[in-house]
Scaffold this motif. Sequence first.
Motif, PDB file in Angstrom:
ATOM      1  N   LEU A 154      -1.571   5.254 -12.445  1.00 17.75           N
ATOM      2  CA  LEU A 154      -0.524   4.357 -11.981  1.00 17.75           C
ATOM      3  C   LEU A 154       0.019   3.541 -13.145  1.00 17.75           C
ATOM      4  CD1 LEU A 154      -2.111   3.006  -8.671  1.00 17.75           C
ATOM      5  CD2 LEU A 154      -0.464   4.861  -8.938  1.00 17.75           C
ATOM      6  N   ALA A 155       1.312   3.326 -13.134  1.00 19.23           N
ATOM      7  CA  ALA A 155       1.975   2.516 -14.153  1.00 19.23           C
ATOM      8  C   ALA A 155       1.948   1.049 -13.731  1.00 19.23           C
ATOM      9  CB  ALA A 155       3.413   3.000 -14.337  1.00 19.23           C
ATOM     10  N   PRO A 156       2.246   0.145 -14.641  1.00 23.00           N
ATOM     11  CA  PRO A 156       2.248  -1.283 -14.292  1.00 23.00           C
ATOM     12  C   PRO A 156       3.139  -1.587 -13.097  1.00 23.00           C
ATOM     13  CG  PRO A 156       2.369  -1.045 -16.668  1.00 23.00           C
ATOM     14  CD  PRO A 156       2.498   0.340 -16.085  1.00 23.00           C
ATOM     15  N   PHE A 157       2.617  -2.366 -12.183  1.00 25.45           N
ATOM     16  CA  PHE A 157       3.311  -2.883 -11.001  1.00 25.45           C
ATOM     17  C   PHE A 157       3.622  -1.828  -9.942  1.00 25.45           C
ATOM     18  CE2 PHE A 157       4.922  -5.683 -14.575  1.00 25.45           C
ATOM     19  CZ  PHE A 157       3.923  -6.625 -14.391  1.00 25.45           C
ATOM     20  N   GLU A 158       3.151  -0.600 -10.107  1.00 20.71           N
ATOM     21  CA  GLU A 158       3.311   0.382  -9.028  1.00 20.71           C
ATOM     22  C   GLU A 158       2.317   0.073  -7.919  1.00 20.71           C
ATOM     23  OE1 GLU A 158       5.102   4.427 -11.050  1.00 20.71           O
ATOM     24  OE2 GLU A 158       2.916   4.235 -10.876  1.00 20.71           O
ATOM     25  N   ALA A 159       2.716   0.318  -6.688  1.00 18.36           N
ATOM     26  CA  ALA A 159       1.873   0.010  -5.530  1.00 18.36           C
ATOM     27  C   ALA A 159       0.597   0.835  -5.555  1.00 18.36           C
ATOM     28  CB  ALA A 159       2.638   0.278  -4.240  1.00 18.36           C
ATOM     29  N   MET A 160      -0.512   0.191  -5.219  1.00 17.37           N
ATOM     30  CA  MET A 160      -1.812   0.854  -5.134  1.00 17.37           C
ATOM     31  C   MET A 160      -2.173   1.049  -3.678  1.00 17.37           C
ATOM     32  SD  MET A 160      -4.544   2.000  -6.651  1.00 17.37           S
ATOM     33  CE  MET A 160      -5.963   2.707  -5.821  1.00 17.37           C
ATOM     34  N   HIS A 161      -2.550   2.273  -3.320  1.00 11.76           N
ATOM     35  CA  HIS A 161      -2.976   2.584  -1.954  1.00 11.76           C
ATOM     36  C   HIS A 161      -4.462   2.898  -1.989  1.00 11.76           C
ATOM     37  CE1 HIS A 161       1.174   2.818  -0.331  1.00 11.76           C
ATOM     38  NE2 HIS A 161       1.446   3.160  -1.579  1.00 11.76           N
ATOM     39  N   PRO A 162      -5.355   1.911  -1.800  1.00  9.76           N
ATOM     40  CA  PRO A 162      -6.802   2.127  -1.981  1.00  9.76           C
ATOM     41  C   PRO A 162      -7.395   3.039  -0.922  1.00  9.76           C
ATOM     42  CG  PRO A 162      -6.398  -0.030  -1.037  1.00  9.76           C
ATOM     43  CD  PRO A 162      -5.044   0.529  -1.390  1.00  9.76           C
ATOM     44  N   TRP A 163      -8.465   3.711  -1.281  1.00 13.25           N
ATOM     45  CA  TRP A 163      -9.214   4.574  -0.363  1.00 13.25           C
ATOM     46  C   TRP A 163     -10.619   4.018  -0.133  1.00 13.25           C
ATOM     47  CZ3 TRP A 163      -7.505   5.956  -5.253  1.00 13.25           C
ATOM     48  CH2 TRP A 163      -8.472   6.048  -6.256  1.00 13.25           C
ATOM     49  N   TRP A 164     -10.875   2.757  -0.478  1.00 12.57           N
ATOM     50  CA  TRP A 164     -12.179   2.130  -0.354  1.00 12.57           C
ATOM     51  C   TRP A 164     -12.011   0.736   0.218  1.00 12.57           C
ATOM     52  CZ3 TRP A 164      -9.260   2.353  -4.657  1.00 12.57           C
ATOM     53  CH2 TRP A 164      -9.027   1.185  -5.351  1.00 12.57           C
TER      54      TRP A 164
END
Length: 596
Positions: free
Chosen positions: A327-337
């Motif tokens: 992921l690049a800076p400030f891209e949304a993170m969709h966690p799996w944990w």
Amino acid sequence: MPLVLLYAQTAPPPGDPGNPERGVARISIVNGEVSIRRGDAGEWVAAAVNVPLMVEDRVGTGAGSRAEVQFDSANLIRIGANAEARLAQVDRGHYHVQVGHGTVTFRVLRESHAQVEIDTPAVSVRPMGIGAYRVYVQGDGQTEITVRLGTAQIYTPRGSEQLQAGQTMVVRGDPSDPEYRIDPAISLDQWDRWNEQRDQELLNSRSYNNVPQDIYGSEDLDGNGRWVDTPAYGDVWVPAVGPDWAPYSNGRWVWEDYFGWSWISYDPWGWAPFHYGRWFYAAPYGWCWYPGRFGPHYWSPALVAFFGFGPGAGVGFSFGNIGWVPLAPFEAMHPWWGPGFYAGYRNPAFFNRGASVTSVNAASVYRNARIARAVSTVPADSFRQGHFSQISHATAAQIREAGLVRGPLPVAPSAANLRYSNRTVGSVPRSTENVRFFSHSTPPAVQRVPFSEQQRSMQTFSRQASLAPRAYGPAAGGETRAGPATASAPNAGGWRRADQPAPSADRAGDAPARANGWQRFGEPRPASPGWNVARPSNADYRPNSQGSRPQSIRVAPQVVRERTPSRGESAPRGGDGGHASRGASGGGAAHGGGHR
């Protein structure tokens, strides 16, 4: 275009997940035979640098071996030869270690508010601040505590005593009513000298000044790259790597309790840059790691997006290949944990809430997917079997046909995914499973799901992902897209050349004298003890005890997009000097040094 089912409780918010619920320690040095007994599976596996450790995990060492375990940027423990330590509590700011046998040194390098306790069969040791605390547990349970620097409180069922720098306490007898003696500190030996050398490396780290305080492991960046000042992100770190290297391409995926699929980097510096911060490509530097300037920062198993492509066979994941992109800076993170997903391991049907399908060109969603060789991939069967020796790079055509995964990757782990390397355990450490420890404060119980349960749940989830009806169109709830490829990524796949710039964006009283100076805990110390306790200064313990950190303040951007953060006070830093004692196996091990 193949599609993949997505299973998630709810749509996660954008940005990195903030989850301090489960702490993570890190193996930062492995010399010789070092093994880990996983708390979730109960099996011994070979240790490796950059392996995450969870509560109930054990670290054991063989003859002439040693290891270092870091809890944060201030607190760590070093484990000598033929020793074993169990992590009884690993929470943010609360560290509880049980030592069954052998020698360890707990080091508090810098000012810290963490509560630390080291338990042995006879006593419990609590460091009171910056210092070096050596603990040696003999086979019969007799314990020797030496304070090289700082002050420690020693607890027993009958009371407590304070131990100052330059003193050694020996505790023996019945653990329910032990006796002790305080002597001048034992002489410095090979073990202590190695600890001093390692302390200097950590305290002198240049990279430590360039990252937020709650990101640890940054000392490994020294000598393995350089810090540069960029217009968009300020100080970033550029690794010294070859032209074909890409983030998350030199290592393996392993299964970790609570966190699921987690990245283990084979790069010797690969802790902080793969569990914190983001990566981007910028000419003329190449790949750059942006640590982030705003907190708090929590450990993540990886900061990537998963997807699949190509026809697949078998049960579960319906693609032939599994890919991932940093992921690049400030891209949304969709966690799996997290606590929500972890509940699914006891109830597989939980994963079925909010099932949807997405089919998008990954290059249109993730900026790094537009960089040649940035997307790493392995066959799905290799992923399941723990084979990551031949990680390849996806082509633009493969990325165009990818199915994007949101939430848990529907791939069930196998026993092979519990291993951190291809090495086998040379000798199983002596078990301390039935050893009873004295604790001043009882560590909280952690409800862990055994690996076998997690495996079964993921198998069920994987089958459901394969057999459920498919839907076409955008994912339910909408898909956040970065828009089509820009002029800097001119072809249909959204690719751009690697050399093209990225789009901008003490007490009184007398007591009965005991033979040879031995005393009972809870009794006043005699006015004229059998042993005259000297209290030397810390002059012979050389490392700097402060290790202060300049504070750099940056203003967070107001929107989740690329923008220039306000500049901090830290100047760009260079790095030099290596860590000769660090390595994946062998090398630099002490042979019997420091064990009494």
